[in-house]
Design an enzyme around this catalytic site. Sequence first.
Site, PDB file in Angstrom:
ATOM      1  N   SER A   1       0.016   0.500   0.558  1.00 21.86           N
ATOM      2  CA  SER A   1       1.174   1.257   1.023  1.00 21.86           C
ATOM      3  C   SER A   1       2.429   0.442   0.723  1.00 21.86           C
ATOM      4  CB  SER A   1       1.076   1.494   2.539  1.00 21.86           C
ATOM      5  OG  SER A   1       2.296   1.970   3.079  1.00 21.86           O
TER       6      SER A   1
ATOM      7  N   TYR B   1       0.571  -1.435  11.833  1.00 23.95           N
ATOM      8  CA  TYR B   1       0.216  -0.882  10.524  1.00 23.95           C
ATOM      9  C   TYR B   1       0.680  -1.782   9.387  1.00 23.95           C
ATOM     10  CZ  TYR B   1      -0.132   2.410   6.631  1.00 23.95           C
ATOM     11  OH  TYR B   1      -0.437   3.013   5.429  1.00 23.95           O
TER      12      TYR B   1
END
Length: 244
Positions: A131, A144
Site C-alpha cells: 500500500s 495499519y
Amino acid sequence: MSIRTAVVTGASSGIGEATARELAKQGYHVVVGARRIDRLEQLAAEIGGTALPLDVTGDESVRAFTEAIGEVHVLVNNAGGAKGLAPVAEADLDDWRWMWETNVLGTLRLTKALLPKLIASGDGLIVTITSVAAFVHYDNGSGYTSAKHAQAVLHRTLRGELLGQPVRLTEIAPGAVETEFSLVRFDGDAERAAKVYEGIDPLLATDIAEIVGFVASRPPHVNLDTIVVKPRDQAEAGRFARRS
C-alpha cells in the site's frame, strides 16, 4: 509445455478475485485461497482454477493449503486489510493483532512455505500487494501503516536474500482502491466506507490486477521491483482532489 500455476491469497473479493481472473486469462492454472470458500468455489469454477480454504493467520490452515499445491510459479500475497482509525492513545490491541497477523505474518507464512516450490520452478515470481501506507504514516493510522511498513520490509529484504535464485520479487503499492477494504476497516459501516471514495475516481480492483498480469508476463530477466499506483485524484495518503 506444462501449464504454469499461480497462487492468489485473499481471492474471495476485490484485488485478489480480479487478479485470479487476470492470471487465468493469461493461461495460468490459478489456486485461490481465502476464508469464504463459497465465493472461492464459484470463482474457481468460472476460471477453471482450484479453490482451497485458507486463513493466513493460522499455521495449520497455511500448512494444509500449501501442502495441497504441487508446482508453483507465481505467488500473489494479497490477503490483508485494515481495522479502525484509532489514535495511538486509544489503540485497540485486538485490531493491531489482526492487522499484523494478516498483513505481516500471513505474508511470511505463505512466502516461507511456498519458497522452495517457487525456486524449484526455475522461474518463480512473488508479488506482494502492500500500500502507499508502506511509505508514509498518517494520524490515526498507526496500526495499519506500521503493519504495511513491516510487510513491505519483509518483501524487500527477500530481494537481496534471493539474489542469484530464479525468483523475481515485485511490490505493488496501491493508493485508494474501491473494494471491500474500507467496509472491513469500518466494521461493515457502508455509509462511512463510501465517504472514503466520495468525490474522487478511485482505482478499481481490475486496475491492480492488470498490473499484476503485466508483471507476470515479463521475461525472467526483468524484475519490476516496486510499483506505486494511485488514482489521478490522489497525491498521497489522505490527500485527494475531491469534487462536490
